[in-house]
Motif scaffolding. Structure first.
Motif, PDB file in Angstrom:
ATOM      1  N   LEU A 214      -8.819   4.035  -5.644  1.00  0.00           N
ATOM      2  CA  LEU A 214      -7.901   5.172  -5.587  1.00  0.00           C
ATOM      3  C   LEU A 214      -6.861   5.014  -4.486  1.00  0.00           C
ATOM      4  CD1 LEU A 214     -10.389   8.143  -6.139  1.00  0.00           C
ATOM      5  CD2 LEU A 214      -8.780   7.165  -7.780  1.00  0.00           C
ATOM      6  N   ALA A 215      -7.184   4.208  -3.457  1.00  0.00           N
ATOM      7  CA  ALA A 215      -6.240   3.977  -2.367  1.00  0.00           C
ATOM      8  C   ALA A 215      -5.322   2.786  -2.619  1.00  0.00           C
ATOM      9  CB  ALA A 215      -7.001   3.757  -1.053  1.00  0.00           C
ATOM     10  N   MET A 216      -5.519   2.071  -3.718  1.00  0.00           N
ATOM     11  CA  MET A 216      -4.744   0.858  -3.977  1.00  0.00           C
ATOM     12  C   MET A 216      -3.226   1.101  -4.072  1.00  0.00           C
ATOM     13  SD  MET A 216      -6.418  -1.812  -3.692  1.00  0.00           S
ATOM     14  CE  MET A 216      -5.187  -2.938  -4.330  1.00  0.00           C
ATOM     15  N   PRO A 217      -2.747   2.223  -4.608  1.00  0.00           N
ATOM     16  CA  PRO A 217      -1.291   2.444  -4.574  1.00  0.00           C
ATOM     17  C   PRO A 217      -0.725   2.412  -3.164  1.00  0.00           C
ATOM     18  CG  PRO A 217      -2.311   3.955  -6.119  1.00  0.00           C
ATOM     19  CD  PRO A 217      -3.436   3.252  -5.412  1.00  0.00           C
ATOM     20  N   GLY A 218      -1.448   2.974  -2.205  1.00  0.00           N
ATOM     21  CA  GLY A 218      -0.998   2.918  -0.817  1.00  0.00           C
ATOM     22  C   GLY A 218      -1.079   1.514  -0.251  1.00  0.00           C
ATOM     23  N   VAL A 219      -2.128   0.767  -0.622  1.00  0.00           N
ATOM     24  CA  VAL A 219      -2.264  -0.614  -0.163  1.00  0.00           C
ATOM     25  C   VAL A 219      -1.135  -1.468  -0.727  1.00  0.00           C
ATOM     26  CG1 VAL A 219      -3.726  -2.658  -0.212  1.00  0.00           C
ATOM     27  CG2 VAL A 219      -4.755  -0.406   0.109  1.00  0.00           C
ATOM     28  N   VAL A 220      -0.832  -1.283  -2.008  1.00  0.00           N
ATOM     29  CA  VAL A 220       0.264  -2.037  -2.627  1.00  0.00           C
ATOM     30  C   VAL A 220       1.584  -1.720  -1.941  1.00  0.00           C
ATOM     31  CG1 VAL A 220       1.598  -2.330  -4.749  1.00  0.00           C
ATOM     32  CG2 VAL A 220      -0.891  -2.239  -4.845  1.00  0.00           C
ATOM     33  N   ALA A 221       1.817  -0.447  -1.676  1.00  0.00           N
ATOM     34  CA  ALA A 221       3.047  -0.057  -0.983  1.00  0.00           C
ATOM     35  C   ALA A 221       3.108  -0.681   0.405  1.00  0.00           C
ATOM     36  CB  ALA A 221       3.123   1.469  -0.879  1.00  0.00           C
ATOM     37  N   ASN A 287      -2.477  -6.200  -9.461  1.00  0.00           N
ATOM     38  CA  ASN A 287      -3.059  -4.933  -9.030  1.00  0.00           C
ATOM     39  C   ASN A 287      -3.268  -4.001 -10.220  1.00  0.00           C
ATOM     40  OD1 ASN A 287      -3.697  -2.825  -6.884  1.00  0.00           O
ATOM     41  ND2 ASN A 287      -1.974  -1.865  -7.929  1.00  0.00           N
ATOM     42  N   ARG A 288      -2.321  -3.986 -11.150  1.00  0.00           N
ATOM     43  CA  ARG A 288      -2.490  -3.132 -12.334  1.00  0.00           C
ATOM     44  C   ARG A 288      -3.681  -3.591 -13.166  1.00  0.00           C
ATOM     45  NH1 ARG A 288       3.745  -2.161 -14.517  1.00  0.00           N
ATOM     46  NH2 ARG A 288       4.391  -0.786 -12.790  1.00  0.00           N
TER      47      ARG A 288
END
Length: 295
Positions: A214-221, A287-288
């Motif tokens: 769930l935190a991966m969008p922030g990690v990717v950013a 990541n997706r």
């Protein structure tokens, strides 16, 4: 009349209002982002003849940029250093963001975010010079370690090389990694974590199977925010990198300002942009696939 009615309805619609609102931003982006990039791309196909530029289309600059071993070495070093900076920054930023999000009371989170942004108060150049003082041969770190008896001679591998560049850039971009990860962690519904533990998962597996995805969008950013600008940094490698810490941006600067060869510098810049864009797209695609999981 029908066409005029449709036009009138369009300008009274929400779509027209949105278009009007984004138009200044879009115009700003086109003038200050798209146009300069297009100019760099055009210049990369020209030739520099002393003080004059020959606008005849040619691929000579790209052939030289891709065939010269020095340029390939600088590109590979830039990717390596930027990758190391990104990995170091994100790995160190995640625990800080996690602590602030999960273990700091809501009334004090703003204070912690405020403290995290303190490095922005000082000039980037001043921070680089401070790291030069800390990592120097007779700097704070070596002097302290010698005074405590941990080392007999000053450490030489922490300044004027790639290690110094990684350390300095990781510190400079730490807030850029902490903030997007913190925002992603704040959006996680805490009831999902409780449900995971109620179903028999421990804290480690809950983190790996619930919190981290769930935190991966922030990690990717955070990865993109750190990786993209660091590969084009030329101030830090020039000040603390030494001959073995210079990156492709330093060569681009040299081509433009010292060797008076703007077309070759533009070609190197375009190649660097293509490399960064390709790696960023591959990372986002992987990541997706990770978030979708096995089919």
């Amino acid at each position: 009349m029908a066409g005029q009615d449709r036009t009138g309805r369009f300008w009274r619609s929400d779509a027209a209002s949105g278009l009007i609102l984004v138009s200044p931003t879009a115009l700003y982006a086109i003038l200050l982002l798209a146009v300069p990039v297009a100019m760099v791309l055009a210049i990369s196909f020209w030739t520099q003849n002393y003080l004059e530029i020959d606008r005849t289309f040619t691929l000579k600059n790209y052939a030289e940029a891709l065939s010269e071993p020095l340029y390939r070495q600088l590109m590979l070093r830039s990717l390596t250093i930027s990758g190391a900076v990104t990995l170091t920054t994100v790995v160190l930023a995640f625990p800080i963001a996690y602590f602030v999000s999960f273990h700091v009371s809501p009334s004090r989170k703003s204070l912690w975010i405020f403290l995290i942004t303190i490095p922005f108060w000082t000039s980037y150049l001043i921070r680089v010079f401070l790291w030069k003082v800390i990592l120097g041969f007779n700097g704070v770190l070596n002097t302290s370690l010698q005074g405590l008896g941990f080392i007999d001679e000053p450490l030489t591998f922490i300044l004027y090389n790639a290690n110094a560049v990684v350390i300095t850039l990781a510190h400079a971009y730490a807030p850029f990694a902490i903030l997007p990860i913190f925002v992603a962690l704040e959006k996680i519904d805490r009831s999902l974590l409780e449900a995971s533990q109620d179903l028999g998962e421990n804290r480690v597996t809950t983190f790996l199977r619930v919190t981290l995805p769930l935190a991966m969008p922030g990690v990717v950013a955070a990865v993109l925010i750190v990786f993209i600008p660091t590969i084009g940094d030329y101030v830090t490698p020039r000040l603390v990198g030494g001959p073995n810490g210079l990156m492709i941006a330093n060569m681009i600067q040299t081509q433009f300002l010292k060797l008076n060869n703007a077309p070759l510098g533009a070609a190197l810049a375009v190649i660097a942009m293509v490399m960064v864009s390709t790696i960023a797209l591959i990372f986002v695609g992987l990541n997706r696939r990770y978030l979708r999981g096995p089919k």
